[in-house]
Scaffold this motif. Structure first.
Motif, PDB file in Angstrom:
ATOM      1  N   UNK A  94       0.829  -1.206   0.000  1.00 24.18           N
ATOM      2  CA  UNK A  94       0.000   0.000   0.000  1.00 24.18           C
ATOM      3  C   UNK A  94       0.866   1.260   0.000  1.00 24.18           C
ATOM      4  N   UNK A  95       1.972   1.195   0.710  1.00 26.30           N
ATOM      5  CA  UNK A  95       2.910   2.314   0.719  1.00 26.30           C
ATOM      6  C   UNK A  95       3.352   2.653  -0.703  1.00 26.30           C
ATOM      7  N   UNK A  96       3.679   1.626  -1.488  1.00 24.35           N
ATOM      8  CA  UNK A  96       4.092   1.869  -2.879  1.00 24.35           C
ATOM      9  C   UNK A  96       2.910   2.307  -3.737  1.00 24.35           C
ATOM     10  N   UNK A  97       1.733   1.758  -3.476  1.00 21.67           N
ATOM     11  CA  UNK A  97       0.548   2.142  -4.264  1.00 21.67           C
ATOM     12  C   UNK A  97       0.244   3.630  -4.096  1.00 21.67           C
ATOM     13  N   UNK A  98       0.250   4.109  -2.837  1.00 20.28           N
ATOM     14  CA  UNK A  98      -0.110   5.518  -2.634  1.00 20.28           C
ATOM     15  C   UNK A  98       1.020   6.451  -3.057  1.00 20.28           C
ATOM     16  N   UNK A  99       2.258   5.931  -3.110  1.00 24.95           N
ATOM     17  CA  UNK A  99       3.379   6.732  -3.588  1.00 24.95           C
ATOM     18  C   UNK A  99       3.596   6.586  -5.091  1.00 24.95           C
ATOM     19  N   UNK A 100       2.800   5.705  -5.718  1.00 24.78           N
ATOM     20  CA  UNK A 100       2.916   5.461  -7.162  1.00 24.78           C
ATOM     21  C   UNK A 100       4.343   5.068  -7.532  1.00 24.78           C
ATOM     22  N   UNK A 102       7.443   1.708  -7.548  1.00 24.13           N
ATOM     23  CA  UNK A 102       7.613   0.281  -7.751  1.00 24.13           C
ATOM     24  C   UNK A 102       8.640  -0.220  -6.742  1.00 24.13           C
ATOM     25  N   UNK A 103       8.397  -1.392  -6.136  1.00 23.56           N
ATOM     26  CA  UNK A 103       9.343  -1.897  -5.129  1.00 23.56           C
ATOM     27  C   UNK A 103      10.765  -1.999  -5.668  1.00 23.56           C
ATOM     28  N   UNK A 104      11.729  -1.743  -4.794  1.00 26.18           N
ATOM     29  CA  UNK A 104      13.130  -1.867  -5.169  1.00 26.18           C
ATOM     30  C   UNK A 104      13.591  -3.314  -5.001  1.00 26.18           C
TER      31      UNK A 104
END
Length: 360
Positions: A94-100, A102-104
């Motif tokens: 969710x953190x990546x979704x709201x920050x738009x 992609x995981x590192x």
């Protein structure tokens, strides 16, 4: 939103403020209470930014008001609690979704997958010994094979097709596109996109029972996959890493090989395989007879029960909306319409050849 910890704290604050908002009536004449309520609502810039973006995520999954309320409660009770490790993966997702973002640190061969849940073990091939329930599947391969062979004189198989945008290879009959550049690829759907193909399932009841009763956390996605000799299935990625895929080779296995990531394996009769189809993969069949395998997807074992519950709600909501939109798509260039249109393409099973060993 700069950090995951800040997001979690702000999200928790804002969630609690929504709870206050839903249960407290502010006296318009009482300016002090009104000011206190506004303060409790956490109307700082960061909190508003979080919830604006979270609402955008909800819209992406076509959540209605009731579903949004359910997801908000789940997030407040589970995800926003930094001391709840059972939601670590969903929290970061969710953190990546709201920050738009992609995981590192995603493996190179997995980067073409459109949805990555962070924190899940990423292996192209999995050791079957990690899944004790597979011994029951292996012990029933003859039962599954017998039901498969009983389908030779029946309808149910259809060409594997996707929308026109899914592949650069158009189908010869103009229905969607193909994912193989040689040979033929036909499928017999049992479960797909949270739908049960009742007519097909009735033709192989023991196979369906094994899927529903033995495969833990079944992903509601299973089918027989058949390829003719000289078939090449193009390299591609699955849609998500939140599931793993089981392959059960049944007939015509000799001459079949599959690459997942950088490792290619030759398939063997009587052996089962588990792999992560979010990694780039492709397959070849150079045998003289039709190769058929049973494919079953199941939720990634690293996901907690709570995380699967939330992801299932989101996924089902989006699929219901997509089915609704598909019915109104005049071009019919979508997965659901193409699956329905493709049902009657194969008028016979002449493409299906079987050797004496598989019939024994």
């Amino acid at each position: 939103v700069s950090t995951q910890s800040t997001w979690g704290l702000v999200l928790n604050l804002k969630m609690e403020s929504e709870k206050v908002k839903a249960t407290q009536t502010v006296d318009s004449d009482n300016k002090e209470n009104e000011g206190q309520a506004k303060e409790e609502k956490g109307e700082d810039t960061l909190a508003e930014k979080v919830f604006t973006r979270l609402d955008a995520v909800f819209s992406e999954y076509f959540l209605n008001d009731f579903q949004r309320a359910m997801v908000r409660k789940f997030i407040r009770d589970n995800v926003a609690r930094a001391d709840n490790p059972r939601c670590d993966r969903i929290r970061e997702w969710l953190f990546h979704k709201i920050n738009r973002s992609f995981p590192a640190n995603v493996p190179e061969m997995q980067r073409g997958c459109p949805e990555i849940i962070p924190g899940l073990r990423a292996r192209p091939w999995w050791d079957s010994s990690e899944f004790p329930w597979l011994s029951t599947i292996e012990a029933n391969i003859d039962v599954i094979r017998k039901e498969l062979l009983s389908l030779r004189g029946l309808k149910g198989f259809q060409p594997y097709r996707g929308p026109s945008w899914a592949s650069k290879i158009p189908s010869p009959d103009g229905i969607g596109s193909k994912s193989n550049d040689s040979g033929e690829w036909n499928v017999f759907y049992l479960f797909l996109h949270d739908m049960k193909f009742e007519e097909n399932c009735a033709k192989c009841p023991e196979t369906v029972r094994l899927i529903e009763e033995i495969v833990p956390r079944h992903y509601v996605h299973a089918f027989f996959s058949a390829v003719t000799t000289s078939t090449h299935i193009l390299k591609h990625h699955g849609p998500t890493n939140k599931k793993l895929r089981l392959h059960v080779p049944l007939i015509g296995v000799e001459g079949s090989r599959m690459r997942v990531g950088t490792e290619t394996r030759s398939l063997e009769r009587g052996k089962v395989y588990v792999f992560d189809d979010s990694f780039e993969h492709e397959a070849w069949h150079d045998g003289s007879d039709t190769r058929v395998i049973l494919i079953v997807d199941f939720w990634h074992p690293d996901l907690s029960t709570e995380e699967v519950k939330l992801l299932t709600l989101l996924q089902n909501a989006r699929m219901r909306a997509e089915r609704f939109l598909a019915e109104r798509d005049e071009d019919k260039d979508n997965f659901y319409s193409i699956i329905e249109t493709s049902k009657d393409i194969l008028q016979s099973n002449d493409w299906w050849t079987v050797n004496e060993k598989d019939l024994a």
